[in-house]
Design a protein around this motif. Structure first.
Motif, PDB file in Angstrom:
ATOM      1  N   ARG A   7       1.202  16.991  15.567  1.00  0.00           N
ATOM      2  CA  ARG A   7       1.702  18.350  15.345  1.00  0.00           C
ATOM      3  C   ARG A   7       1.252  18.871  13.987  1.00  0.00           C
ATOM      4  N   LEU A   8       1.191  17.970  13.017  1.00  0.00           N
ATOM      5  CA  LEU A   8       0.746  18.350  11.685  1.00  0.00           C
ATOM      6  C   LEU A   8      -0.716  18.778  11.709  1.00  0.00           C
ATOM      7  N   LYS A  13      -5.388  23.605   9.071  1.00  0.00           N
ATOM      8  CA  LYS A  13      -6.719  23.975   9.538  1.00  0.00           C
ATOM      9  C   LYS A  13      -7.787  23.001   9.060  1.00  0.00           C
ATOM     10  N   GLY A  14      -7.751  22.627   7.795  1.00  0.00           N
ATOM     11  CA  GLY A  14      -8.769  21.733   7.251  1.00  0.00           C
ATOM     12  C   GLY A  14      -8.727  20.359   7.890  1.00  0.00           C
ATOM     13  N   LEU A  20     -11.781  17.298  14.345  1.00  0.00           N
ATOM     14  CA  LEU A  20     -12.705  17.787  15.358  1.00  0.00           C
ATOM     15  C   LEU A  20     -14.134  17.323  15.063  1.00  0.00           C
ATOM     16  N   THR A  21     -14.499  17.317  13.789  1.00  0.00           N
ATOM     17  CA  THR A  21     -15.822  16.820  13.407  1.00  0.00           C
ATOM     18  C   THR A  21     -15.989  15.357  13.783  1.00  0.00           C
ATOM     19  N   LEU A  22     -14.985  14.550  13.519  1.00  0.00           N
ATOM     20  CA  LEU A  22     -15.073  13.129  13.873  1.00  0.00           C
ATOM     21  C   LEU A  22     -15.132  12.924  15.378  1.00  0.00           C
ATOM     22  N   VAL A 154     -16.406  28.178   6.970  1.00  0.00           N
ATOM     23  CA  VAL A 154     -16.821  28.675   5.660  1.00  0.00           C
ATOM     24  C   VAL A 154     -17.669  29.909   5.925  1.00  0.00           C
ATOM     25  N   SER A 155     -17.121  31.042   5.625  1.00  0.00           N
ATOM     26  CA  SER A 155     -17.841  32.282   5.893  1.00  0.00           C
ATOM     27  C   SER A 155     -18.466  32.799   4.604  1.00  0.00           C
ATOM     28  N   ALA A 156     -19.254  33.846   4.756  1.00  0.00           N
ATOM     29  CA  ALA A 156     -19.859  34.486   3.589  1.00  0.00           C
ATOM     30  C   ALA A 156     -18.769  35.072   2.694  1.00  0.00           C
TER      31      ALA A 156
END
Length: 179
Positions: A7-8, A13-14, A20-22, A154-156
């Protein structure tokens, strides 16, 4: 209680993006792990041929030696971590001056070999430096791919905000900040 951590992850978000990357990088990490296992397998068989009769000492012991495949893989796994690989190399280079007996083991001896030097150094370079950096490269590549899939990571706009915030700390843009 353990599932509360999930849940955490939904709320942060980070942490969610990292998880998700892993998940996306897992198949590539399995491939890298399989290659590392093949390299370790080859070095274990080679080590069993070169150092199977080496006299037990401080580092080459009943648990960590080249007498069986399992023990050889355990020793090489410890070398991957960087924990005392040079001590194993030193013990595998034992000679008569350090107390080995060339007539032991039915005349085959329990001395080491000078081949321990290139063996352990090449294994350390290949396994530690190349493969472990390959793992990092796979994860970073998937972080980049995830960033292009989800531009909200990471946006502009985020980069512009960072530049403005950094400008408050370094107004001269000389890389130096006042104490």
């Amino acid at each position: 209680r353990v599932l509360r951590i999930l849940r955490l992850v939904k709320n942060l978000k980070g942490l969610r993006d990292l998880a998700l990357t892993l998940v996306y990088a897992f198949p590539a990490l399995v491939n890298v792990g399989a290659l590392l296992f093949i390299v370790s397998f080859i070095y274990a068989v080679l080590g069993m041929n070169l150092f199977c009769r080496v006299q037990h000492q401080e580092n080459i012991s009943d648990d960590r030696n080249f007498e069986s495949f399992g023990n050889a893989m355990l020793l090489l796994f410890q070398c991957i971590t960087g924990d005392g690989w040079s001590a194993f190399m030193y013990d595998c280079m034992i000679d008569e001056a350090r107390g080995c007996d060339p007539t032991a083991n039915d005349g085959k001896g329990d001395c080491g070999s000078r081949l321990a030097l290139p063996y352990f150094i090449s294994y350390t370079i290949v396994a530690c430096f190349v493969f472990l950096n390959l793992v990092v490269a796979v994860i970073l590549e998937h972080c980049t791919a995830l960033g292009s899939l989800n531009p909200e990571l990471v946006s502009a706009h985020d980069i512009q905000e960072f530049k403005e915030a950094w400008g408050l700390f370094d107004p001269d843009a000389d890389g130096k900040m006042n104490v």
